[in-house]
Design a protein around this motif. Structure first.
Motif, PDB file in Angstrom:
ATOM      1  N   VAL A 441       0.858  -1.179   0.000  1.00 43.74           N
ATOM      2  CA  VAL A 441       0.000   0.000   0.000  1.00 43.74           C
ATOM      3  C   VAL A 441       0.894   1.227   0.000  1.00 43.74           C
ATOM      4  CG1 VAL A 441      -1.897   1.201   1.130  1.00 43.74           C
ATOM      5  CG2 VAL A 441      -1.743  -1.298   1.270  1.00 43.74           C
ATOM      6  N   CYS A 442       0.812   1.986  -1.058  1.00 41.28           N
ATOM      7  CA  CYS A 442       1.673   3.164  -1.216  1.00 41.28           C
ATOM      8  C   CYS A 442       0.982   4.405  -0.678  1.00 41.28           C
ATOM      9  CB  CYS A 442       2.023   3.362  -2.691  1.00 41.28           C
ATOM     10  SG  CYS A 442       2.811   1.938  -3.452  1.00 41.28           S
ATOM     11  N   SER A 443       1.755   5.451  -0.567  1.00 43.02           N
ATOM     12  CA  SER A 443       1.209   6.727  -0.110  1.00 43.02           C
ATOM     13  C   SER A 443       0.280   7.313  -1.170  1.00 43.02           C
ATOM     14  CB  SER A 443       2.356   7.707   0.172  1.00 43.02           C
ATOM     15  OG  SER A 443       1.852   9.011   0.429  1.00 43.02           O
ATOM     16  N   PRO A 444      -0.794   8.011  -0.752  1.00 42.03           N
ATOM     17  CA  PRO A 444      -1.694   8.613  -1.757  1.00 42.03           C
ATOM     18  C   PRO A 444      -0.999   9.621  -2.647  1.00 42.03           C
ATOM     19  CG  PRO A 444      -2.702   8.605   0.430  1.00 42.03           C
ATOM     20  CD  PRO A 444      -1.274   8.214   0.622  1.00 42.03           C
ATOM     21  N   ASN A 445       0.140  10.183  -2.177  1.00 40.44           N
ATOM     22  CA  ASN A 445       0.855  11.191  -2.973  1.00 40.44           C
ATOM     23  C   ASN A 445       1.831  10.576  -3.970  1.00 40.44           C
ATOM     24  OD1 ASN A 445      -0.430  13.239  -1.482  1.00 40.44           O
ATOM     25  ND2 ASN A 445       1.136  13.124   0.122  1.00 40.44           N
ATOM     26  N   ASP A 446       2.073   9.267  -3.866  1.00 40.84           N
ATOM     27  CA  ASP A 446       3.000   8.631  -4.802  1.00 40.84           C
ATOM     28  C   ASP A 446       2.404   8.601  -6.197  1.00 40.84           C
ATOM     29  OD1 ASP A 446       4.696   8.262  -2.751  1.00 40.84           O
ATOM     30  OD2 ASP A 446       4.378   6.097  -2.548  1.00 40.84           O
ATOM     31  N   ARG A 447       3.225   8.899  -7.186  1.00 38.03           N
ATOM     32  CA  ARG A 447       2.789   8.823  -8.583  1.00 38.03           C
ATOM     33  C   ARG A 447       3.166   7.433  -9.101  1.00 38.03           C
ATOM     34  NH1 ARG A 447       4.687  13.936 -11.948  1.00 38.03           N
ATOM     35  NH2 ARG A 447       3.222  12.949 -13.398  1.00 38.03           N
ATOM     36  N   LEU A 448       2.178   6.585  -9.235  1.00 37.48           N
ATOM     37  CA  LEU A 448       2.442   5.190  -9.579  1.00 37.48           C
ATOM     38  C   LEU A 448       2.528   4.975 -11.076  1.00 37.48           C
ATOM     39  CD1 LEU A 448      -0.005   3.504  -7.065  1.00 37.48           C
ATOM     40  CD2 LEU A 448       2.375   4.121  -6.739  1.00 37.48           C
ATOM     41  N   PHE A 449       1.987   5.914 -11.853  1.00 39.69           N
ATOM     42  CA  PHE A 449       1.930   5.765 -13.316  1.00 39.69           C
ATOM     43  C   PHE A 449       1.329   4.421 -13.713  1.00 39.69           C
ATOM     44  CE2 PHE A 449       4.003   9.532 -14.699  1.00 39.69           C
ATOM     45  CZ  PHE A 449       4.853   9.876 -13.658  1.00 39.69           C
ATOM     46  N   TRP A 450       0.305   4.035 -12.949  1.00 36.61           N
ATOM     47  CA  TRP A 450      -0.322   2.735 -13.241  1.00 36.61           C
ATOM     48  C   TRP A 450      -1.054   2.676 -14.569  1.00 36.61           C
ATOM     49  CZ3 TRP A 450      -5.467   3.947 -13.102  1.00 36.61           C
ATOM     50  CH2 TRP A 450      -5.838   4.986 -12.253  1.00 36.61           C
ATOM     51  N   PRO A 451      -1.486   3.795 -15.199  1.00 41.73           N
ATOM     52  CA  PRO A 451      -2.097   3.614 -16.527  1.00 41.73           C
ATOM     53  C   PRO A 451      -1.130   3.053 -17.556  1.00 41.73           C
ATOM     54  CG  PRO A 451      -2.667   5.745 -15.614  1.00 41.73           C
ATOM     55  CD  PRO A 451      -1.587   5.184 -14.749  1.00 41.73           C
ATOM     56  N   PHE A 452       0.179   3.159 -17.315  1.00 39.64           N
ATOM     57  CA  PHE A 452       1.151   2.698 -18.285  1.00 39.64           C
ATOM     58  C   PHE A 452       1.815   1.384 -17.864  1.00 39.64           C
ATOM     59  CE2 PHE A 452       1.177   7.370 -18.311  1.00 39.64           C
ATOM     60  CZ  PHE A 452       0.611   7.552 -19.544  1.00 39.64           C
ATOM     61  N   SER A 453       1.364   0.744 -16.804  1.00 41.81           N
ATOM     62  CA  SER A 453       2.051  -0.446 -16.308  1.00 41.81           C
ATOM     63  C   SER A 453       1.057  -1.466 -15.776  1.00 41.81           C
ATOM     64  CB  SER A 453       3.044  -0.051 -15.222  1.00 41.81           C
ATOM     65  OG  SER A 453       2.386   0.656 -14.189  1.00 41.81           O
ATOM     66  N   LYS A 454       0.086  -1.801 -16.558  1.00 45.12           N
ATOM     67  CA  LYS A 454      -0.916  -2.770 -16.127  1.00 45.12           C
ATOM     68  C   LYS A 454      -0.284  -4.157 -16.096  1.00 45.12           C
ATOM     69  CE  LYS A 454      -4.551  -0.013 -18.213  1.00 45.12           C
ATOM     70  NZ  LYS A 454      -5.599   0.045 -19.239  1.00 45.12           N
ATOM     71  N   ARG A 455      -0.468  -4.868 -14.995  1.00 44.59           N
ATOM     72  CA  ARG A 455       0.093  -6.184 -14.828  1.00 44.59           C
ATOM     73  C   ARG A 455      -0.936  -7.071 -14.151  1.00 44.59           C
ATOM     74  NH1 ARG A 455       4.782  -7.380 -17.630  1.00 44.59           N
ATOM     75  NH2 ARG A 455       6.079  -5.522 -17.716  1.00 44.59           N
ATOM     76  N   SER A 456      -0.728  -8.374 -14.257  1.00 44.21           N
ATOM     77  CA  SER A 456      -1.583  -9.324 -13.556  1.00 44.21           C
ATOM     78  C   SER A 456      -0.703 -10.417 -12.984  1.00 44.21           C
ATOM     79  CB  SER A 456      -2.627  -9.917 -14.509  1.00 44.21           C
ATOM     80  OG  SER A 456      -1.985 -10.598 -15.568  1.00 44.21           O
ATOM     81  N   TYR A 457      -1.239 -11.117 -12.004  1.00 46.36           N
ATOM     82  CA  TYR A 457      -0.556 -12.229 -11.373  1.00 46.36           C
ATOM     83  C   TYR A 457      -1.173 -13.516 -11.912  1.00 46.36           C
ATOM     84  CZ  TYR A 457       0.675 -15.664  -7.799  1.00 46.36           C
ATOM     85  OH  TYR A 457       1.111 -16.779  -7.149  1.00 46.36           O
ATOM     86  N   THR A 458      -0.358 -14.435 -12.386  1.00 44.12           N
ATOM     87  CA  THR A 458      -0.850 -15.655 -13.016  1.00 44.12           C
ATOM     88  C   THR A 458      -0.276 -16.860 -12.303  1.00 44.12           C
ATOM     89  OG1 THR A 458      -0.998 -14.550 -15.162  1.00 44.12           O
ATOM     90  CG2 THR A 458      -1.023 -16.944 -15.176  1.00 44.12           C
ATOM     91  N   GLU A 459      -1.131 -17.830 -12.046  1.00 39.26           N
ATOM     92  CA  GLU A 459      -0.738 -19.089 -11.416  1.00 39.26           C
ATOM     93  C   GLU A 459      -1.338 -20.241 -12.217  1.00 39.26           C
ATOM     94  OE1 GLU A 459       1.356 -20.899  -9.794  1.00 39.26           O
ATOM     95  OE2 GLU A 459       0.983 -20.150  -7.750  1.00 39.26           O
ATOM     96  N   THR A 460      -0.577 -21.321 -12.344  1.00 41.55           N
ATOM     97  CA  THR A 460      -1.040 -22.512 -13.053  1.00 41.55           C
ATOM     98  C   THR A 460      -1.478 -23.560 -12.035  1.00 41.55           C
ATOM     99  OG1 THR A 460       0.494 -22.063 -14.865  1.00 41.55           O
ATOM    100  CG2 THR A 460      -0.422 -24.276 -14.739  1.00 41.55           C
ATOM    101  N   PHE A 461      -2.658 -24.149 -12.274  1.00 42.82           N
ATOM    102  CA  PHE A 461      -3.214 -25.170 -11.383  1.00 42.82           C
ATOM    103  C   PHE A 461      -3.390 -26.467 -12.172  1.00 42.82           C
ATOM    104  CE2 PHE A 461      -4.351 -21.251  -9.336  1.00 42.82           C
ATOM    105  CZ  PHE A 461      -4.244 -21.507  -7.980  1.00 42.82           C
ATOM    106  N   TYR A 462      -3.201 -27.594 -11.464  1.00 41.77           N
ATOM    107  CA  TYR A 462      -3.362 -28.926 -12.050  1.00 41.77           C
ATOM    108  C   TYR A 462      -4.471 -29.648 -11.295  1.00 41.77           C
ATOM    109  CZ  TYR A 462       1.139 -27.688 -14.044  1.00 41.77           C
ATOM    110  OH  TYR A 462       2.146 -27.030 -14.704  1.00 41.77           O
ATOM    111  N   LEU A 463      -5.582 -29.878 -11.992  1.00 39.57           N
ATOM    112  CA  LEU A 463      -6.755 -30.508 -11.395  1.00 39.57           C
ATOM    113  C   LEU A 463      -6.800 -31.964 -11.852  1.00 39.57           C
ATOM    114  CD1 LEU A 463      -9.484 -30.299  -9.870  1.00 39.57           C
ATOM    115  CD2 LEU A 463     -10.516 -29.591 -12.032  1.00 39.57           C
ATOM    116  N   LYS A 464      -6.698 -32.870 -10.893  1.00 41.50           N
ATOM    117  CA  LYS A 464      -6.743 -34.293 -11.201  1.00 41.50           C
ATOM    118  C   LYS A 464      -8.143 -34.813 -10.926  1.00 41.50           C
ATOM    119  CE  LYS A 464      -4.180 -38.603 -10.515  1.00 41.50           C
ATOM    120  NZ  LYS A 464      -3.041 -39.257  -9.834  1.00 41.50           N
TER     121      LYS A 464
END
Length: 1076
Positions: A441-464
């Motif tokens: 959690v960053c400070s509200p004053n931090d400029r994150l430039f998130w419109p230019f750095s969209k990312r996602s977290y990906t995990e692979t699952f194995y269902l037997k």
């Protein structure tokens, strides 16, 4: 830059659909599509709908034509036996074309079943008028004359087709609603139709005759761009419309319909939304599970997590991730959304029915009881049908999320656990995918430039899974399997390596899209890298963005002069988010309104190289989502630009390879601006010179490259000489396409940065850098191996962003002066001249003859074109002359009619003047008569007044005399003793018992005389009053006549009469006052 990846957007539908945009969905291409229309917009195309059947029979539905025209056009087709056989014959029944599996996104109120079922009460009063039928693949007893649909579809009856019109902005809701209003109010002859909307994305919308169920027209779903309905509480609330495009035409048309039942409009638009998303592939839920092999009981899934925050503009944007710690960077107190993408990557496809829970909790390894349920906003398949997407809202201000709503220290992070519970139709129990991610959690004053750095977290699952026996399955159930185990990739790695918990982060993957990222270390094979490969991140450092922001601000103050720090910044690469703007400024397209307007004209013209353009665009950037769909928006825009340039530059036209450069520009700017930059690169940067004079300048570039190799890489140059490898064998595409055809996009974009900043000589720097870095490998290869090495391994080597950066740094560090290039160019021309002189005269003359023949053929072609243009111009002038003559005849007729009207008007004017003169004379006579009567009446009134005054004076004198005489008589009576007895003190006569006869007689005579005088005076007074009344009556009569005359004069409305009338009023008023 406009985000062209809108094809992959996810759109949530509801029952009250207002507008649908095909950009929100992936459009699945029909197999075996017909050749698109090349109509340029004739009158028929602009005013009506032209339908072409499979056998070539065509007719038009005129939107605003007459009833006779419409009936005639329909009868010509409906009565044609060949058309009837085509529509109703057995050959018309086709199978369903299968594409990518898609499904409808359910409304907010709850999940939607996999199959679309629309059921209305058949016996209702109003609802019975709306006949909705679902076609199924099961056989049914149909009459011979009824055409059988070739796909699942929903049919809507009781509709009226109001017509169609051309539109310039096919996805503009404002323009669409305007056309709906116009066609609804101006349609002279509406047509009753039945509408068939397919339930699959590769289907076709059909218009059917409600009486015979014969197909009138059809529109493939992938050509429908936009759907809209009229707003509530407006006359158009019962209307809807959709726009369609032509693959090879610039005409966009809107078709407008009206529903007798207003409530049906939302159902129809929902059916369109379903058609955009669904696929014809259905999972046979009740089918028997196939036997599983030992390796086929594991089903792998990739689950991606994306966190979105409220950006303060009414929308939610994806947050960025810290590169070093792979943690999401959040801001406290901001509303958030959790988006989960689930995609099956192996084994038989399982059908995800719904999500019944999205949970979240701070921390790691949390208990089920500590998880908190989020509110679900939407669920359903993605536009391409590959992923299942769940979206939930997250309010971090609640107490249970306090830990992830407080600012985190810069050198620390925390864990957050997200779980999603899915119901899979074939699996007995729900499946939970658990994701543990790092957040900070960053400070509200931090400029994150998130419109230019969209990312996602990906995990692979194995269902037997384990197949269930029939006896284990519940009755009336589609369950086929039961869960044996569920394991994530992180858990597998931990189990294999028995590493510490800190290694968990290595199992996570970052991706720009829900699907797993492309593996840069893909195994080597003989397949070349597809053009358009590689993802380019918009993420950029804060300092770099601030530096570029300051530079652009100064640059905009004086666009004619480039800032001094610009070359150094460009060598490091332009930030992806700013490339569209920077490229236009570098190319000098900041004021290109004339090119934009010319582009809009050029796309309406025919290109002689249309077939070559159409063939090439299908092979341009097939690895990029924006260009991979045949008939999609990307290929459509690319076709327009290539076609417009081929018409714009008639000398060069379209050359193979131009489409790659145009595609690169399209990824960063709209097509009008992309065309402008393409023109600048071709003309001002000298790229078109490479295509002229039988590629003479290109051969000069090859010579310069070999001379530079001889200077910078002499050993490799010598090796190429030994194996017989020349520059044109491997470097042709480098120069003609500017490296855009085979290399990854990150490297391509950086090359275009340098090209626009420093010129086309940058190609030599990049080419030498490529050769230098590959020198060790090339020295070990023969002719065949070297060619294959240039074609396959070299482009793949730079899929890594780090390798591409090192290559571009090496290219920028190499100093190649323009003076040296000029020297090599002069050497090339000298050698060419020597070769020409050494040639045998016959060969030289033959070559010159061939050149002259080619020039002659080109001139003859130009002559033919000019002759054709001259004939066309003459025909057009003849047509214009005929039109002018027709207009002249019409104007002459109008002139004769006008002259006749003028003569009639002059006669009418003279008649009115005569009547006015007569009226004036009559008024003058009446005025004189009135004046004489007024004078006469005035004299009578004066005489009457004089008589009255004389009578009054006479009466007064008579009364005074009578009083005096009475007073004398009374005095005498009082003085007489005998007479005083007869009168009282008041002067009244006393009654005596025995009056004397003599005195009575005298008194009676005197009284009679007085009475007679009084009677005469009263009679005279009455006559005078009578005369006065008669005079007043005459005055009133005159005033009445005067009023009538005034009204008549006022009605004439003549200026001279107004003045006369005012004078009459003045005189009459003055005399009236005097008479009073």
């Amino acid at each position: 830059m406009d985000d062209k990846a809108s094809v992959g957007k996810i759109s949530v539908s509801s029952d009250s659909v207002s507008t649908l945009n095909s950009e929100d969905f992936v459009l699945v291409t029909r197999l075996g599509d017909e050749t698109p229309s090349t109509n340029n917009g004739s009158d028929d195309e602009k005013t009506g709908l032209k339908v072409i059947s499979e056998e070539g029979v065509s007719f038009k539905i005129v939107g605003n034509g007459s009833e006779q025209q419409l009936q005639q056009e329909l009868e010509d087709v409906l009565m044609d036996p060949s058309v009837t056989e085509l529509v109703c014959g057995p050959d018309h029944l086709g199978g369903v074309e299968h594409g990518y599996p898609t499904t409808a996104v359910p409304p907010r109120s709850g999940p939607v079943p996999p199959k679309l079922e629309i059921v209305l009460p058949i016996q209702g009063a109003k609802e019975s008028e709306l006949n909705e039928r679902s076609y199924r693949d099961e056989p049914s007893d149909l009459s011979p004359g009824t055409p059988v649909p070739d796909e699942d579809s929903v049919v809507f009856s009781k509709l009226t087709y109001l017509g169609c019109a051309s539109v310039n902005a096919p996805r503009s809701e404002v323009e669409a609603l305007r056309m709906v209003s116009i066609l609804r109010s101006q349609c002279q002859m509406p047509l009753d139709v039945t509408l068939s909307v397919p339930g699959v994305s590769e289907g076709t919308v059909r218009l059917l005759d409600p009486q015979t169920s014969t197909e009138i027209a059809n529109y493939p779903i992938y050509k429908i761009l936009f759907c809209v309905r009229g707003h509530d509480s407006t006359p158009e609330s019962d209307c809807f419309a959709f726009t369609e495009s032509h693959y090879n035409s610039e005409i966009f048309r809107i078709h407008v319909f009206r529903c007798e039942i207003q409530e049906a409009v939302s159902r129809i638009l929902y059916s369109f939304a379903t058609a955009f998303r669904r696929s014809a592939n259905k999972v046979p839920l009740a089918a028997k599970a196939p036997p599983l092999t030992p390796d086929s009981d594991v089903f792998s899934f990739t689950v991606s997590l994306e966190i979105k925050e409220d950006d303060g503009k009414g929308t939610f944007s994806a947050v960025s991730k810290d590169k070093d710690r792979q943690s999401f960077k959040l801001r406290p107190g901001m509303d958030k959304k959790i988006v989960i993408y689930v995609q099956q990557t192996s084994n038989k496809e399982l059908a995800i029915e719904r999500c019944f829970g999205l949970l979240l909790s701070p921390g790691k390894n949390v208990k089920n009881s500590d998880m908190h349920l989020l509110d679900l906003e939407s669920m359903g398949k993605s536009s391409d049908g590959k992923s299942y997407i769940i979206t939930g809202s997250w309010n971090p201000n609640t107490p249970q999320f306090q830990a992830v709503n407080e600012e985190t220290a810069k050198d620390k992070f925390m864990y957050m656990t997200t779980a999603v519970d899915l119901v899979i139709t074939e699996v007995e129990e729900p499946v939970r995918f658990l994701l543990e991610t790092r957040v900070r959690v960053c400070s509200p004053n931090d400029r994150l430039f998130w419109p230019f750095s969209k990312r996602s977290y990906t995990e692979t699952f194995y269902l037997k899974l384990r197949p269930m026996e029939n006896k284990e399955r519940k009755s009336n159930s589609d369950t086929l399997y039961e869960v044996v185990s569920l394991e994530s990739e992180t858990e597998r790695e931990r189990r294999k390596t028995t590493a510490s918990p800190g290694i968990l982060s290595s199992g996570s993957h970052s991706s720009m899209v829900p699907s797993p990222p492309e593996d840069d270390e893909e195994e080597d094979n003989d397949e070349p890298l597809l053009s358009g490969s590689g993802d380019v991140s918009k993420e950029c450092g804060e300092k770099i963005l601030e530096t570029w922001g300051d530079l652009l601000s100064k640059w905009h103050l004086n666009l004619a002069v480039r800032p001094k720090p610009l070359p150094a910044l460009v060598r490091s690469g332009v930030p992806e988010a700013l490339r569209g703007e920077v490229w236009q400024l570098l190319a000098g397209c900041h004021n290109n309104d004339h090119l934009v307007e010319e582009y809009r004209t050029l796309i309406t013209k025919e290109s002689p190289q249309d077939s070559a353009i159409t063939r090439d665009i299908n092979r341009t950037f097939p690895a990029h989502d924006y260009f991979k769909d045949t008939g999609g928006d990307g290929q459509d825009s690319l076709y327009k630009i290539c076609k417009a340039y081929s018409v714009y530059d008639e000398e060069i036209g379209y050359c193979q390879g131009q489409s790659f450069l145009a595609a690169v520009l399209l990824l960063h700017m709209p097509e009008e601006q992309a065309f402008s930059v393409l023109v600048k690169i071709m003309f001002e940067y000298g790229l078109r010179e490479l295509f002229k004079q039988n590629f003479e300048d290109l051969h000069c570039k090859f010579f310069q490259l070999e001379r530079l190799m001889q200077e910078y890489i002499p050993d490799l140059y010598a090796h190429f000489l030994n194996v017989g490898l020349e520059a044109h064998m491997y470097a042709s595409q480098w120069f003609l396409t500017l490296f855009t055809a085979k290399f990854p996009l990150y490297m391509v974009f950086h090359i275009i940065d340098l090209l626009l900043c420093e010129g086309i000589s940058v190609i030599f720097n990049v080419a030498l850098a490529l050769l230098k870095t590959s020198k060790d490998d090339l020295l070990q290869m023969d002719f065949e191996g070297a060619l294959k090495f240039f074609r396959v391994p070299v482009p793949k080597r730079y899929r890594s962003e780090e390798n591409a950066k090192k290559l571009m740094e090496l290219a920028c560090s190499m100093k190649i002066s323009q003076k040296k290039l000029k020297k090599y160019e002069k050497e090339y021309h000298t050698i060419r001249e020597q070769q020409e002189q050494q040639e045998a005269p016959i060969e030289r003359y033959e070559r010159e003859n061939r050149r002259l023949q080619e020039a002659n053929m080109r001139l003859e072609q130009e002559n033919d074109d000019l002759a054709h243009e001259l004939v066309s111009s003459k025909i057009a002038l003849r047509k214009d002359l005929d039109n002018a003559e027709e207009k002249s005849d019409a104007l002459n007729k109008e002139l004769l009619i006008t002259k006749q009207k003028l003569v009639e008007s002059e006669d009418e004017k003279r008649r009115l003047e005569e009547e006015s003169a007569q009226l004036k004379e009559m008024c003058r006579r009446e005025l004189d008569k009135s004046e004489s009567e007024i004078k006469k009446n005035s004299s009578i009134i004066g005489e009457y007044k004089q008589i009255c005054s004389q009578l009054s004076e006479r009466l007064e004198r008579q009364q005074t005399a009578n009083k005096g005489e009475l007073e004398k008589i009374r005095m005498k009576v009082e003085g007489c003793e005998k007479c005083s007895i007869l009168f009282s003190k008041e002067g009244r006569l006393k009654v005596l018992s025995a009056p004397k006869e003599g005195s009575e007689e005298d008194t009676d005579e005197e009284k009679a005389v007085l009475k007679n005088q009084l009677r005469e005076m009263e009679l005279e007074l009455a006559q005078t009053k009578l005369q006065l009344v008669e005079a007043e009556c005459k005055i009133q009569d005159l005033e009445h006549h005067l009023g009538l005359a005034l009204n008549e004069v006022q009605a004439a409305k003549k200026t001279w009469f107004n003045r006369t009338l005012s004078s009459i009023k003045t005189v009459t008023g003055a005399q009236g006052k005097e008479s009073v």
